[in-house]
Design a protein around this motif. Structure first.
Motif, mmCIF file in Angstrom:
data_model
loop_
_atom_site.group_PDB
_atom_site.id
_atom_site.type_symbol
_atom_site.label_atom_id
_atom_site.label_comp_id
_atom_site.label_asym_id
_atom_site.label_seq_id
_atom_site.Cartn_x
_atom_site.Cartn_y
_atom_site.Cartn_z
ATOM 1 N N LEU A 1 0.826 -1.208 0.000
ATOM 2 C CA LEU A 1 0.000 0.000 0.000
ATOM 3 C C LEU A 1 0.862 1.261 0.000
ATOM 4 O O LEU A 1 0.570 2.234 -0.699
ATOM 5 C CB LEU A 1 -0.936 0.000 1.207
ATOM 6 N N ALA A 2 1.919 1.232 0.781
ATOM 7 C CA ALA A 2 2.814 2.391 0.844
ATOM 8 C C ALA A 2 3.519 2.614 -0.498
ATOM 9 O O ALA A 2 3.648 3.758 -0.960
ATOM 10 C CB ALA A 2 3.839 2.197 1.952
ATOM 11 N N HIS A 3 3.946 1.538 -1.138
ATOM 12 C CA HIS A 3 4.622 1.667 -2.439
ATOM 13 C C HIS A 3 3.665 2.115 -3.536
ATOM 14 O O HIS A 3 4.087 2.756 -4.496
ATOM 15 C CB HIS A 3 5.289 0.349 -2.834
ATOM 16 N N GLU A 4 2.387 1.787 -3.400
ATOM 17 C CA GLU A 4 1.411 2.278 -4.370
ATOM 18 C C GLU A 4 1.303 3.797 -4.302
ATOM 19 O O GLU A 4 1.231 4.465 -5.319
ATOM 20 C CB GLU A 4 0.037 1.670 -4.110
ATOM 21 N N LYS A 5 1.281 4.321 -3.085
ATOM 22 C CA LYS A 5 1.132 5.768 -2.921
ATOM 23 C C LYS A 5 2.451 6.508 -3.149
ATOM 24 O O LYS A 5 2.461 7.614 -3.677
ATOM 25 C CB LYS A 5 0.588 6.089 -1.530
ATOM 26 N N TYR A 6 3.557 5.889 -2.752
ATOM 27 C CA TYR A 6 4.869 6.522 -2.872
ATOM 28 C C TYR A 6 5.811 5.604 -3.664
ATOM 29 O O TYR A 6 6.723 4.999 -3.104
ATOM 30 C CB TYR A 6 5.464 6.798 -1.488
ATOM 31 N N PRO A 7 5.605 5.490 -4.975
ATOM 32 C CA PRO A 7 6.477 4.604 -5.755
ATOM 33 C C PRO A 7 7.914 5.131 -5.762
ATOM 34 O O PRO A 7 8.160 6.319 -5.916
ATOM 35 C CB PRO A 7 5.874 4.638 -7.160
ATOM 36 N N GLY A 8 8.842 4.249 -5.539
ATOM 37 C CA GLY A 8 10.252 4.618 -5.551
ATOM 38 C C GLY A 8 10.766 5.222 -4.257
ATOM 39 O O GLY A 8 11.951 5.493 -4.140
ATOM 40 N N ALA A 9 9.890 5.451 -3.289
ATOM 41 C CA ALA A 9 10.323 6.054 -2.024
ATOM 42 C C ALA A 9 10.921 4.988 -1.111
ATOM 43 O O ALA A 9 10.572 3.818 -1.184
ATOM 44 C CB ALA A 9 9.145 6.718 -1.327
ATOM 45 N N LYS A 10 11.830 5.422 -0.262
ATOM 46 C CA LYS A 10 12.373 4.525 0.753
ATOM 47 C C LYS A 10 11.379 4.467 1.912
ATOM 48 O O LYS A 10 10.871 5.489 2.354
ATOM 49 C CB LYS A 10 13.722 5.042 1.250
ATOM 50 N N LEU A 11 11.123 3.261 2.363
ATOM 51 C CA LEU A 11 10.159 3.051 3.443
ATOM 52 C C LEU A 11 10.830 2.275 4.562
ATOM 53 O O LEU A 11 11.819 1.579 4.341
ATOM 54 C CB LEU A 11 8.958 2.255 2.925
ATOM 55 N N TYR A 12 10.269 2.390 5.749
ATOM 56 C CA TYR A 12 10.786 1.637 6.893
ATOM 57 C C TYR A 12 9.607 0.990 7.594
ATOM 58 O O TYR A 12 8.593 1.640 7.829
ATOM 59 C CB TYR A 12 11.544 2.546 7.861
ATOM 60 N N THR A 13 9.733 -0.298 7.928
ATOM 61 C CA THR A 13 8.654 -1.029 8.578
ATOM 62 C C THR A 13 9.052 -1.435 9.988
ATOM 63 O O THR A 13 10.149 -1.945 10.207
ATOM 64 C CB THR A 13 8.292 -2.284 7.759
ATOM 65 N N PHE A 14 8.160 -1.187 10.927
ATOM 66 C CA PHE A 14 8.327 -1.596 12.315
ATOM 67 C C PHE A 14 7.179 -2.537 12.668
ATOM 68 O O PHE A 14 6.125 -2.513 12.043
ATOM 69 C CB PHE A 14 8.232 -0.397 13.270
ATOM 70 N N ARG A 15 7.381 -3.313 13.707
ATOM 71 C CA ARG A 15 6.281 -4.079 14.289
ATOM 72 C C ARG A 15 5.761 -3.279 15.476
ATOM 73 O O ARG A 15 6.540 -2.733 16.257
ATOM 74 C CB ARG A 15 6.765 -5.441 14.762
ATOM 75 N N ILE A 16 4.464 -3.202 15.615
ATOM 76 C CA ILE A 16 3.868 -2.385 16.671
ATOM 77 C C ILE A 16 3.878 -3.194 17.968
ATOM 78 O O ILE A 16 2.956 -3.941 18.274
ATOM 79 C CB ILE A 16 2.445 -1.936 16.303
ATOM 80 N N ASN A 17 4.968 -3.063 18.702
ATOM 81 C CA ASN A 17 5.109 -3.672 20.027
ATOM 82 C C ASN A 17 6.115 -2.839 20.813
ATOM 83 O O ASN A 17 6.519 -1.762 20.369
ATOM 84 C CB ASN A 17 5.517 -5.149 19.924
ATOM 85 N N GLU A 18 6.533 -3.326 21.959
ATOM 86 C CA GLU A 18 7.418 -2.536 22.814
ATOM 87 C C GLU A 18 8.759 -2.228 22.154
ATOM 88 O O GLU A 18 9.339 -1.174 22.364
ATOM 89 C CB GLU A 18 7.671 -3.277 24.144
#
Length: 105
Positions: free
Chosen positions: A81-98
């Motif tokens: 979904l993020a790449h659809e909106k921001y093609p070619g952008a660098k993204l970072y993924t986290f897991r939502i926990n402590e």
């Protein structure tokens, strides 16, 4: 008698040549990587308390230049979904926990 020809052996190893970086290039790459993670971490830390209550152990993919983030139960779906909106952008993924990561080392 016929002579047998040896079968050529397939080349083993990497298909592409290794990148040969100087220590300075590697240090610069590492510094850029750390700076990008820090920018993403600021956004994650801001929204984490609220998201931990409703989306614990889901994934958040962050585009730090815009400050926008995408929350999804599936890591790859959120990144898609993020790449659809921001093609070619660098993204970072986290897991939502402590800790913001999956598993332990």
């Amino acid at each position: 008698m016929t002579e047998t020809k040896p079968n050529p052996t397939a080349r083993r190893g990497r298909i592409f040549p290794e990148i040969q970086w100087t220590p300075e290039q590697h240090a610069q790459w590492e510094a850029e990587r750390q700076e990008f993670r820090k920018r993403s971490q600021v956004i994650f830390n801001r929204v984490k308390p609220e998201l931990m209550q409703t989306h614990y152990n889901w994934y958040i993919t962050i585009e730090p230049d815009s400050g926008e983030y995408f929350v999804n139960q599936d890591e790859m779906e959120g990144a898609f979904l993020a790449h659809e909106k921001y093609p070619g952008a660098k993204l970072y993924t986290f897991r939502i926990n402590e800790t913001g990561v999956c598993g332990t080392v």
